[in-house]
Scaffold this active site. Structure first.
Site, PDB file in Angstrom:
ATOM      1  N   ASP A 177       0.967   8.910   0.866  1.00 30.59           N
ATOM      2  CA  ASP A 177       0.488   7.914   1.824  1.00 30.59           C
ATOM      3  C   ASP A 177       1.397   7.878   3.056  1.00 30.59           C
ATOM      4  OD1 ASP A 177      -0.833   5.779   2.960  1.00 30.59           O
ATOM      5  OD2 ASP A 177       0.213   4.278   1.769  1.00 30.59           O
ATOM      6  N   ASP A 202       5.408  13.368   0.357  1.00 29.54           N
ATOM      7  CA  ASP A 202       4.957  12.019   0.066  1.00 29.54           C
ATOM      8  C   ASP A 202       3.449  12.025   0.393  1.00 29.54           C
ATOM      9  OD1 ASP A 202       5.066   9.125  -0.211  1.00 29.54           O
ATOM     10  OD2 ASP A 202       4.880   9.088   1.967  1.00 29.54           O
TER      11      ASP A 202
END
Ligand code: B16
Ligand code: MG
Length: 214
Positions: A11, A9
């Site tokens: 952020d 992922d």
């Protein structure tokens, strides 16, 4: 090696843009009379798509907005957010994060990004990682956001590796749910490190080097 690749992922795992999201949603909220959007509220937006985030902000408003107005509001938030992202640079990538990524690559693992953000490539360019990953799957190539596994399944397809041979690293519960639903091994970090559905719970990215050897 137990796994052939890792999907990260963006952020909350590779870099941290949640403060910029917060400032942008707060400014947008104030323009429509919402003056009580807090950092705690912003927490609920982690891993959630832009339009779903807007709905969460609008829970604080008595006004009803048409779909057209909502699209305009989301566009305005993104304009404010991108102005903040413009200030990012390679200094926003922690040296240790970059070192761990290079160490994982040196072990022969394929590395990908699986982010809900439509700004993922812009952010990766800003922090100097646009050409580093073997694949990038982001908010632009999905129709269903996390907890749907689509973004990770697309990343697996781009890497040409089956989900069972891949690890997903996530900071959001919705992201861990997506990983589990897609048949990936899941690693929770940050907020997701306390989530019971995470197969592995880590504090530092460096711990991935142990997980892949297990
Ligand atoms: P955008 P990730 C997510 O990124 C953020 O965590 C979430 O707060 C944001 O609403 C979402 O991207 C969409 O972002 O407005 O840039 O398309 O954690 O999935 O990398
Ligand atoms: Mg995240």
């Amino acid at each position: 090696m137990k796994y052939k690749g890792i999907i990260f992922d963006l952020d909350g795992v590779i870099c941290f843009t949640d403060e910029y999201h917060y400032l942008a949603w707060k400014e947008l909220g104030e323009s429509i009379g919402i003056f009580n959007f807090t950092r705690e509220d912003n927490h609920r937006l982690r891993g959630v798509s832009r339009m779903e985030s807007l709905e969460i902000l609008l829970e604080k408003s008595k006004r009803k907005f048409s779909l057209e107005e909502k699209f305009k509001l989301a566009e305005e938030k993104n304009r404010i957010y991108r102005n903040l992202l413009a200030k990012m640079s390679e200094a926003d990538l922690e040296q240790e994060t970059f070192t761990v990524l290079k160490d994982l690559k040196a072990k022969g693992l394929k590395l990908a990004i699986g982010s809900s953000s439509k700004n993922a490539r812009y952010i990766l360019e800003k922090i100097g990682l646009l050409t580093f990953f073997d694949a990038i799957s982001d908010g632009n190539n999905i129709t269903k956001s996390k907890p749907n596994p689509e973004v990770f399944l697309k990343a697996a397809g781009l890497l040409n590796i089956k989900p069972g041979d891949l690890i997903v690293v996530e900071d959001a519960k919705a992201g861990i749910d997506a990983a589990v639903a897609g048949g990936f091994a899941s690693v929770g970090i940050g907020d997701a490190a306390n989530y019971e559905k995470s197969d592995y719970k880590i504090e530092k990215l460096r711990e991935l080097l142990d997980i892949i050897e297990k």
